[in-house]
Scaffold this active site. Structure first.
Site, mmCIF file in Angstrom:
data_model
loop_
_atom_site.group_PDB
_atom_site.id
_atom_site.type_symbol
_atom_site.label_atom_id
_atom_site.label_comp_id
_atom_site.label_asym_id
_atom_site.label_seq_id
_atom_site.Cartn_x
_atom_site.Cartn_y
_atom_site.Cartn_z
ATOM 1 N N HIS A 141 0.789 -1.219 0.000
ATOM 2 C CA HIS A 141 0.000 0.000 0.000
ATOM 3 C C HIS A 141 0.829 1.280 0.000
ATOM 4 O O HIS A 141 0.454 2.263 -0.649
ATOM 5 C CB HIS A 141 -1.004 0.007 1.157
ATOM 6 N N ALA A 144 2.329 1.781 -3.496
ATOM 7 C CA ALA A 144 1.291 2.268 -4.414
ATOM 8 C C ALA A 144 1.046 3.753 -4.214
ATOM 9 O O ALA A 144 0.835 4.500 -5.193
ATOM 10 C CB ALA A 144 -0.002 1.485 -4.199
ATOM 11 N N TYR A 145 1.079 4.194 -2.975
ATOM 12 C CA TYR A 145 0.899 5.621 -2.710
ATOM 13 C C TYR A 145 2.073 6.421 -3.258
ATOM 14 O O TYR A 145 1.890 7.465 -3.897
ATOM 15 C CB TYR A 145 0.750 5.860 -1.211
ATOM 16 N N GLY A 146 3.297 5.933 -3.005
ATOM 17 C CA GLY A 146 4.472 6.624 -3.533
ATOM 18 C C GLY A 146 4.441 6.730 -5.046
ATOM 19 O O GLY A 146 4.781 7.782 -5.619
ATOM 20 N N LYS A 149 2.028 9.491 -6.065
ATOM 21 C CA LYS A 149 2.519 10.834 -5.778
ATOM 22 C C LYS A 149 3.653 11.234 -6.724
ATOM 23 O O LYS A 149 3.782 12.406 -7.084
ATOM 24 C CB LYS A 149 2.966 10.918 -4.320
#
Length: 276
Positions: A141, A144-146, A149
């Site tokens: 997770h 995936a966020y990195g 962004k």
């Protein structure tokens, strides 16, 4: 003001009316995880505002623990944080062009696009070879966020490259961290503590937190407003800002090759080519 639900927007519009009753704030419904919804919203926005001077793409989600897909079958964080914004922004370019024409004629501020990103982009570059995490088998997770962004920053650079000749610029702004926002309501402080080792294992680099580590809501709002309003930012765009200042960004989030690869991938994901 674009949101999935009116009940989140109405208090903000009420505050705007209290500050200045002459300001007209309008709600437009859109779900960035549904490209049909984004297209409907773009049509409505263009009818309401045929000229757009400043577009701030601020919607997002963060570190969704379970692998989740959008309506199109794309990982949800890349979908909401980047792909929905990519489509909406490009569909609103005609209104940005109208603003650029008016600004050039009157020698006033030129239009710009601000994409909210995060210092968490340092957790992961865009995984061009496996952006959908092998249908969930490789999902993590925070990575995936990195990825999402990083995509925000690459999109800012790609958009500026294509639209600067029309006097339209774009920048990416990291607003900062706040433990009270709803963005992280599903996370614990132990979850936040996982960021450093995951980033190190994924990139081989130490993750560096922005200081101050936590900000007030007013401080969080400051950097996006600098990106939207400071003439010096437009003159230097495309740029990445944090703490109200233009800041050097990692090569993975600005290299010309990655900028073009993300643009082409994004066009593929939305099923539409945008040539300017």
């Amino acid at each position: 003001m674009v949101s999935r639900s009116a009940n989140k927007v109405e208090p903000v519009m009420a505050s705007i009316r209290d500050l200045d009753s002459n300001v007209k704030a309008t709600f437009v419904e859109a779900d960035l995880a549904d490209l049909d919804s984004v297209r409907r919203a773009a049509v409505e926005i263009l009818e309401l505002a045929p000229r757009v001077d400043v577009l701030i793409n601020s919607a997002g989600n963060m570190a969704i623990k379970d692998y989740t897909l959008d309506k199109q079958g794309l990982e949800m964080q890349l979908s909401v944080n980047h792909v929905g914004h990519f489509l909406l922004t490009n569909l609103l370019v005609p209104a940005l062009l109208q603003a650029a024409t008016a600004a050039n004629a009157t020698n006033t501020a030129l239009p710009r696009v601000v994409n909210l990103t995060s210092g968490a982009y340092l957790i992961s570059p865009v995984r061009f070879e496996d952006y959908n995490f092998s249908n969930g088998e490789a999902y993590q997770h925070w990575i995936a966020y990195g990825q999402a962004k990083t995509a925000n920053i690459l999109f800012s650079f790609g958009l500026s490259k294509r639209l600067q000749r029309y006097s339209i610029t774009s920048s990416a702004a990291h607003p900062g961290y706040n433990g009270d926002t709803q963005l992280a309501r599903h996370l614990t402080w132990d979850d936040i503590g996982d960021i450093e080792p995951i980033a190190k294992a994924n990139t081989g680099k130490d993750f560096v937190w922005e200081e101050p580590r936590l900000k007030t809501f007013e401080q969080i709002a400051a950097t996006p407003l600098v990106a939207a309003l400071d003439p010096a930012v437009a003159a230097r765009s495309p740029v990445y800002l944090q703490n109200g200042q233009v800041t050097e960004v990692d090569e993975s989030a600005r290299s010309p090759d990655n900028v073009e690869k993300l643009w082409k991938l994004s066009e593929k994901l939305v099923g539409q080519v945008f040539d300017y």
